[in-house]
Design a protein around this motif. Structure first.
Motif, PDB file in Angstrom:
ATOM      1  N   GLN A  57       0.827  -1.201   0.000  1.00  0.00           N
ATOM      2  CA  GLN A  57       0.000   0.000   0.000  1.00  0.00           C
ATOM      3  C   GLN A  57       0.865   1.256   0.000  1.00  0.00           C
ATOM      4  N   MET A  58       1.985   1.225   0.711  1.00  0.00           N
ATOM      5  CA  MET A  58       2.877   2.383   0.743  1.00  0.00           C
ATOM      6  C   MET A  58       3.486   2.632  -0.635  1.00  0.00           C
ATOM      7  N   GLN A  59       3.879   1.584  -1.330  1.00  0.00           N
ATOM      8  CA  GLN A  59       4.424   1.746  -2.676  1.00  0.00           C
ATOM      9  C   GLN A  59       3.381   2.328  -3.621  1.00  0.00           C
TER      10      GLN A  59
ATOM     11  N   LYS B  69      -8.210   7.081   2.531  1.00  0.00           N
ATOM     12  CA  LYS B  69      -8.063   6.177   1.377  1.00  0.00           C
ATOM     13  C   LYS B  69      -7.178   4.971   1.662  1.00  0.00           C
ATOM     14  N   PHE B  70      -6.282   5.076   2.640  1.00  0.00           N
ATOM     15  CA  PHE B  70      -5.377   3.980   2.991  1.00  0.00           C
ATOM     16  C   PHE B  70      -5.448   3.744   4.501  1.00  0.00           C
ATOM     17  N   PRO B  71      -6.594   3.286   5.003  1.00  0.00           N
ATOM     18  CA  PRO B  71      -6.767   3.170   6.461  1.00  0.00           C
ATOM     19  C   PRO B  71      -5.859   2.140   7.118  1.00  0.00           C
ATOM     20  N   GLN B  72      -5.323   1.196   6.375  1.00  0.00           N
ATOM     21  CA  GLN B  72      -4.490   0.156   6.966  1.00  0.00           C
ATOM     22  C   GLN B  72      -3.039   0.600   7.160  1.00  0.00           C
ATOM     23  N   LEU B  73      -2.668   1.788   6.650  1.00  0.00           N
ATOM     24  CA  LEU B  73      -1.295   2.262   6.821  1.00  0.00           C
ATOM     25  C   LEU B  73      -1.063   2.740   8.253  1.00  0.00           C
TER      26      LEU B  73
ATOM     27  N   LEU C 159       0.868   4.232  -2.758  1.00  0.00           N
ATOM     28  CA  LEU C 159       0.660   5.615  -2.355  1.00  0.00           C
ATOM     29  C   LEU C 159       1.778   6.517  -2.870  1.00  0.00           C
ATOM     30  N   LEU C 160       3.024   6.090  -2.730  1.00  0.00           N
ATOM     31  CA  LEU C 160       4.147   6.898  -3.204  1.00  0.00           C
ATOM     32  C   LEU C 160       4.127   7.037  -4.721  1.00  0.00           C
ATOM     33  N   ALA C 161       3.731   5.990  -5.426  1.00  0.00           N
ATOM     34  CA  ALA C 161       3.603   6.087  -6.884  1.00  0.00           C
ATOM     35  C   ALA C 161       2.513   7.079  -7.264  1.00  0.00           C
ATOM     36  N   ALA C 162       1.420   7.092  -6.511  1.00  0.00           N
ATOM     37  CA  ALA C 162       0.340   8.046  -6.779  1.00  0.00           C
ATOM     38  C   ALA C 162       0.805   9.475  -6.515  1.00  0.00           C
ATOM     39  N   ILE C 163       1.584   9.681  -5.465  1.00  0.00           N
ATOM     40  CA  ILE C 163       2.110  11.015  -5.170  1.00  0.00           C
ATOM     41  C   ILE C 163       3.085  11.451  -6.258  1.00  0.00           C
ATOM     42  N   ASP C 164       3.903  10.518  -6.747  1.00  0.00           N
ATOM     43  CA  ASP C 164       4.811  10.836  -7.854  1.00  0.00           C
ATOM     44  C   ASP C 164       4.041  11.311  -9.080  1.00  0.00           C
ATOM     45  N   GLY C 165       2.908  10.690  -9.337  1.00  0.00           N
ATOM     46  CA  GLY C 165       2.118  11.034 -10.509  1.00  0.00           C
ATOM     47  C   GLY C 165       1.129  12.162 -10.304  1.00  0.00           C
ATOM     48  N   ALA C 166       1.083  12.720  -9.099  1.00  0.00           N
ATOM     49  CA  ALA C 166       0.121  13.782  -8.804  1.00  0.00           C
ATOM     50  C   ALA C 166       0.431  15.041  -9.608  1.00  0.00           C
ATOM     51  N   THR C 167      -0.617  15.758  -9.974  1.00  0.00           N
ATOM     52  CA  THR C 167      -0.481  17.033 -10.657  1.00  0.00           C
ATOM     53  C   THR C 167      -0.454  18.142  -9.618  1.00  0.00           C
ATOM     54  N   LEU C 168       0.515  19.038  -9.737  1.00  0.00           N
ATOM     55  CA  LEU C 168       0.631  20.167  -8.820  1.00  0.00           C
ATOM     56  C   LEU C 168       0.341  21.437  -9.604  1.00  0.00           C
ATOM     57  N   VAL C 169      -0.661  22.189  -9.167  1.00  0.00           N
ATOM     58  CA  VAL C 169      -1.057  23.419  -9.837  1.00  0.00           C
ATOM     59  C   VAL C 169      -0.820  24.585  -8.879  1.00  0.00           C
ATOM     60  N   ARG C 170       0.024  25.509  -9.292  1.00  0.00           N
ATOM     61  CA  ARG C 170       0.334  26.653  -8.441  1.00  0.00           C
ATOM     62  C   ARG C 170      -0.804  27.661  -8.522  1.00  0.00           C
TER      63      ARG C 170
ATOM     64  N   ALA D 219      -5.827   8.874  -6.375  1.00  0.00           N
ATOM     65  CA  ALA D 219      -5.687   7.940  -5.254  1.00  0.00           C
ATOM     66  C   ALA D 219      -6.011   8.605  -3.921  1.00  0.00           C
ATOM     67  N   LEU D 220      -5.971   9.942  -3.893  1.00  0.00           N
ATOM     68  CA  LEU D 220      -6.301  10.675  -2.668  1.00  0.00           C
ATOM     69  C   LEU D 220      -7.646  11.379  -2.781  1.00  0.00           C
ATOM     70  N   GLY D 221      -8.447  10.994  -3.737  1.00  0.00           N
ATOM     71  CA  GLY D 221      -9.800  11.521  -3.830  1.00  0.00           C
ATOM     72  C   GLY D 221      -9.979  12.699  -4.767  1.00  0.00           C
ATOM     73  N   GLY D 222      -9.040  12.943  -5.661  1.00  0.00           N
ATOM     74  CA  GLY D 222      -9.210  14.020  -6.627  1.00  0.00           C
ATOM     75  C   GLY D 222      -8.421  15.261  -6.259  1.00  0.00           C
ATOM     76  N   MET D 223      -8.928  16.425  -6.708  1.00  0.00           N
ATOM     77  CA  MET D 223      -8.228  17.696  -6.518  1.00  0.00           C
ATOM     78  C   MET D 223      -8.546  18.275  -5.131  1.00  0.00           C
ATOM     79  N   PHE D 224      -7.514  18.877  -4.506  1.00  0.00           N
ATOM     80  CA  PHE D 224      -7.719  19.531  -3.218  1.00  0.00           C
ATOM     81  C   PHE D 224      -6.634  20.565  -3.006  1.00  0.00           C
ATOM     82  N   MET D 225      -6.955  21.569  -2.196  1.00  0.00           N
ATOM     83  CA  MET D 225      -5.977  22.589  -1.830  1.00  0.00           C
ATOM     84  C   MET D 225      -5.007  21.979  -0.818  1.00  0.00           C
ATOM     85  N   HIS D 226      -3.719  22.103  -1.090  1.00  0.00           N
ATOM     86  CA  HIS D 226      -2.708  21.453  -0.266  1.00  0.00           C
ATOM     87  C   HIS D 226      -2.590  22.087   1.115  1.00  0.00           C
ATOM     88  N   SER D 227      -2.611  21.244   2.103  1.00  0.00           N
ATOM     89  CA  SER D 227      -2.180  21.565   3.467  1.00  0.00           C
ATOM     90  C   SER D 227      -1.778  20.232   4.088  1.00  0.00           C
ATOM     91  N   ARG D 228      -0.872  20.276   5.027  1.00  0.00           N
ATOM     92  CA  ARG D 228      -0.378  19.041   5.645  1.00  0.00           C
ATOM     93  C   ARG D 228      -1.525  18.257   6.280  1.00  0.00           C
TER      94      ARG D 228
END
Length: 124
Positions: A29-31, A79-83, A33-44, A60-69
């Motif tokens: 699941q971690m792999q 989306k990854f409750p077992q992590l 997730l990291l692959a999904a983050i690698d492929g994520a689109t970042l819009v400034r 993989a994280l539910g679509g578009m969202f405004m970034h915050s930690r």
């Protein structure tokens, strides 16, 4: 590894089943997730008083969202409750690092000095 009993040889032979078509073990699941983050689109977006803002597009994280930690961690947990939470924090830091690298590229372009004598050549 799963095994399948063969109908040949009187059902006595067992044939190992491959986990996927490539024969490699399935991704963790971690792999994924990291692959999904690698492929994520970042819009400034336009910076505000808190600094740079980015919209993250990641199915993989539910679509578009405004970034915050906090939003990243909330979406990963949903989306990854077992992590384990350590992995959730590591993945959130990884996405923050991607955004910081993007900000660094933006600021490098802004800091690039333009000579008044040669600037007219670049503006053509």
């Amino acid at each position: 590894m799963k095994r399948l009993s063969s109908i040949f040889a009187g059902g006595r032979a067992e044939v190992p089943l491959k986990d996927n078509a490539s024969g490699r073990p399935p991704a963790t699941q971690m792999q994924l997730l990291l692959a999904a983050i690698d492929g994520a689109t970042l819009v400034r977006r336009q910076p505000d008083t808190d600094g740079e803002r980015f919209i993250v597009g990641c199915e993989a994280l539910g679509g578009m969202f405004m970034h915050s930690r906090e939003e990243v961690e909330r979406r990963i947990l949903a989306k990854f409750p077992q992590l384990p939470f350590d992995d959730v924090s590591a993945a959130a830091r990884y996405l923050n690092d991607r955004i910081r690298a993007e900000i660094q590229l933006i600021t490098q372009d802004r800091r690039r000095a333009h000579s008044w004598a040669l600037g007219w050549v670049e503006e053509r």
